[in-house]
Each structure stands twice: as C-alpha cells, then as structure tokens.
Design an enzyme around this catalytic site. Structure first.
Site, mmCIF file in Angstrom:
data_model
loop_
_atom_site.group_PDB
_atom_site.id
_atom_site.type_symbol
_atom_site.label_atom_id
_atom_site.label_comp_id
_atom_site.label_asym_id
_atom_site.label_seq_id
_atom_site.Cartn_x
_atom_site.Cartn_y
_atom_site.Cartn_z
ATOM 1 N N GLY A 111 -23.598 -7.412 3.256
ATOM 2 C CA GLY A 111 -23.696 -8.732 2.642
ATOM 3 C C GLY A 111 -22.979 -9.743 3.508
ATOM 4 N N ILE A 112 -22.618 -10.847 2.908
ATOM 5 C CA ILE A 112 -21.974 -11.921 3.667
ATOM 6 C C ILE A 112 -20.550 -11.483 4.040
ATOM 7 C CG2 ILE A 112 -21.184 -14.323 3.585
ATOM 8 C CD1 ILE A 112 -24.221 -14.101 3.675
ATOM 9 N N ARG A 138 -17.737 -15.131 16.282
ATOM 10 C CA ARG A 138 -17.547 -14.828 14.860
ATOM 11 C C ARG A 138 -17.392 -13.305 14.695
ATOM 12 N NH1 ARG A 138 -20.815 -11.924 10.763
ATOM 13 N NH2 ARG A 138 -20.038 -12.665 8.780
ATOM 14 N N THR A 179 -27.049 -5.049 7.115
ATOM 15 C CA THR A 179 -26.070 -4.221 7.814
ATOM 16 C C THR A 179 -26.481 -2.820 7.417
ATOM 17 O OG1 THR A 179 -24.264 -5.845 7.714
ATOM 18 C CG2 THR A 179 -23.611 -3.547 7.664
#
Ligand code: GLY
Length: 312
Positions: free
Chosen positions: A225-226, A203, A175
C-alpha cells in the site's frame, strides 16, 4: 509443524472484470510452488526468497519485472528479508538493473552491514556478479508516458499493470510479499517493490524498513500500500509487538487496522504467527493476497468491504 504460507501482490482499489481471475492464477501458481518447497522441509527464509523471486518475475506485479517508473523515468527497486528465528532484517533500497532485488537482501543476511541503499546496493550487485537485467516492460513505460502527459497528476502507479486490470483511484500501489511458517516452526517475511510510481528521486519505500516487513519468533508480517501510511503506523512491527505482548494474531491485526482506518490510511498486510494462524487486513478497497493453510488455498480478491481484517 504443518507449514503455512500467505502471499500478496499489492493493494488498491477494486479490480474490475476479468482482472481477478488473472491475478488469482498468478498468485496460486506461486503458492503451489513455494508450498511444495516448504512441504519438502525447506526453511521459511528459503520459501520467502523463492516466493519473492517468482513474484518479481511476474510482470503483473510492481516488483522486479513490471516495476513502476519513478518521476524521472527510471526504475529503482527495494526489497527486504527478515528471518524471524534469528530476528534478523536485511534489505536494499532503490537498486536498479537486476532481476531479483530479494537476492541482495538474502546476501546481506550474513553481512555486518545489512541495509544498503543505491550506490552501496549497486556495488554489492557487482561484487556478487549478478547479471545486469532491465526490468522495464512496455505497459509500464506507456503508463509513465501517459502520466507525463498529465504532468504526473496521480499519486501512484497502477497496482497491476494491464490497462484492463488497472485500478482507478489515486490509491494505487503494488508491492509483493511472502510470509511463511516452516516445519521447524520458524517464520520469515520477504517484501519487494518498485515503489509507488512517479515518486521523487531518493524517496524511500516502507518495503525495506521494519515498518513494511518484520518477523520474530512469534509472528511475521509483510505490508503493501502507500508506503508513507505504512511508515506512519509502523504497521508490521506494530502488529508483531502486539502478538509478543500477548494478543492473538487476529486481535493484533484487528486493533492495528481499526486504528489505521480511523486515521484514513491506505494499505494492507498479511501475517502468520508461531501457532500457524494466518491473518490479513486492509483499509484499501482490495488486497491481492492468497494463502495455503496446508489443507486448501484461498484468497482475498473478492473481499471489497472496507475496512476488513480476517484470520484463518
Ligand atoms: N509500499 C510500497 C511503497 O509505497 O513504496
């Protein structure tokens, strides 16, 4: 005030070999351009927008050009902008066919409806008469084709795109984000992403939520990150509320990352506070971040200990 700037291009497992040099060059180029704008008196918000545009244009990163593909082979991007002085958030979720998703977030800053998803974002794109643009690059297509052969066994796409730079574990996401402090002492944060890669249609990423991008008059934070881990911690907001409640930026990062590490989260974040302190933290093995503190530039690319929080 002396302007401050920190940017990131993702978080994940270690970059190998020459990867760090290429990424460092990309990040420093953006730092130099955006810091010049801040030095010329531009607002933190304008700096966040320009920084996001430049990183969205860099095919190394998973945002704009170079975005990852979702499970159905389509690119859907998300971006958010938060003006700390106004404490105003705007963003778009799962938008396609444009060069700079951050431009939509910027346009929505003055709208009464400030977060738009797919159909609404596409309509805004049409209203603003922004040209249709295909952000797909060949290596992301090849990455998707390879994953399809393996029946999408990876949880996320590579943090950066070239095969020789790609990271190798399941913790792979990228990102881009910018946090800026301008001469007036105002803060802003901007974040943009192609998502995790290979995800289900619909999503929603953390990047267009206050969990992943948040700013007040006291501090501003952008996360990478996630997304699910970032949302579960409500990370950007958690750090900033701690600063508003009296912790230093460094202490707010340290406490939030220590909690996150115990819960085995996988992410990184960057931030600046109103005093000009710059901070970053990560539970991922590597955070691709670089900063300009007015005197010098530095980065976090070689910092691979786990977990880590640092402040300048
Ligand atoms: N942090 C980007 C994403 O998970 O969508």
């Amino acid at each position: 005030m002396q302007p401050k700037l920190i940017i990131h291009g993702g978080a994940g497992s270690s970059l190998k070999g020459k990867g760090a040099g290429t990424i460092r060059q990309s990040l420093y180029r953006v730092l130099e351009t955006v810091y010049s704008l801040l030095s010329a008196g531009a607002s933190a918000r304008a700096a966040a927008v320009l920084g996001c545009q430049l990183l969205e244009d860099d095919p190394h990163f998973n945002a704009g050009t170079g975005s990852v593909l979702q499970s159905d082979g389509q690119i859907r991007m998300s971006a958010a902008l938060m003006d700390g002085a106004a404490q105003r958030f705007s963003g778009v979720i799962n938008v396609s066919r444009l060069q700079h998703p951050i431009d939509l977030a910027q346009a929505l800053q003055s709208s009464t409806d400030r977060v738009l998803s797919d159909q609404g974002a596409a309509e805004l794109l049409r209203e603003l008469q922004l040209p249709i643009y295909d952000p797909l690059i060949e290596s992301r297509l090849q990455e998707w084709l390879q994953e399809r052969r393996g029946n999408f066994s990876h949880a996320a796409a590579g943090v950066v795109v070239e095969p020789e730079l790609a990271v190798e574990t399941s913790a792979r996401t990228g990102t881009i984000g910018i946090v800026a402090l301008d001469q007036q002492g105002h803060l802003a944060a901007g974040t943009s992403t192609g998502g995790k890669g290979f995800e289900r249609i619909g999503r929603v990423s953390d990047s267009a939520m206050p969990a992943g991008n948040y700013a007040t008059a006291e501090a501003a934070v952008s996360c990478t990150g996630i997304g699910e881990d970032i949302i579960d911690e409500c990370l950007a907001t958690r750090i900033i509320i701690r600063v508003s409640d009296g912790l230093s930026l460094e202490a707010a990062f340290e406490r939030s990352f220590s909690e996150a590490y115990q819960r085995q989260r996988d992410f990184g974040a960057i931030g600046i506070d109103a005093t000009g302190a710059i901070a970053w933290g990560k539970t991922s093995e590597v955070l691709l971040a670089a900063y300009h503190d007015g005197e010098q530039m530095g980065d976090t690319l070689e910092m691979t200990e786990d977990p880590q929080t640092a402040c300048r």
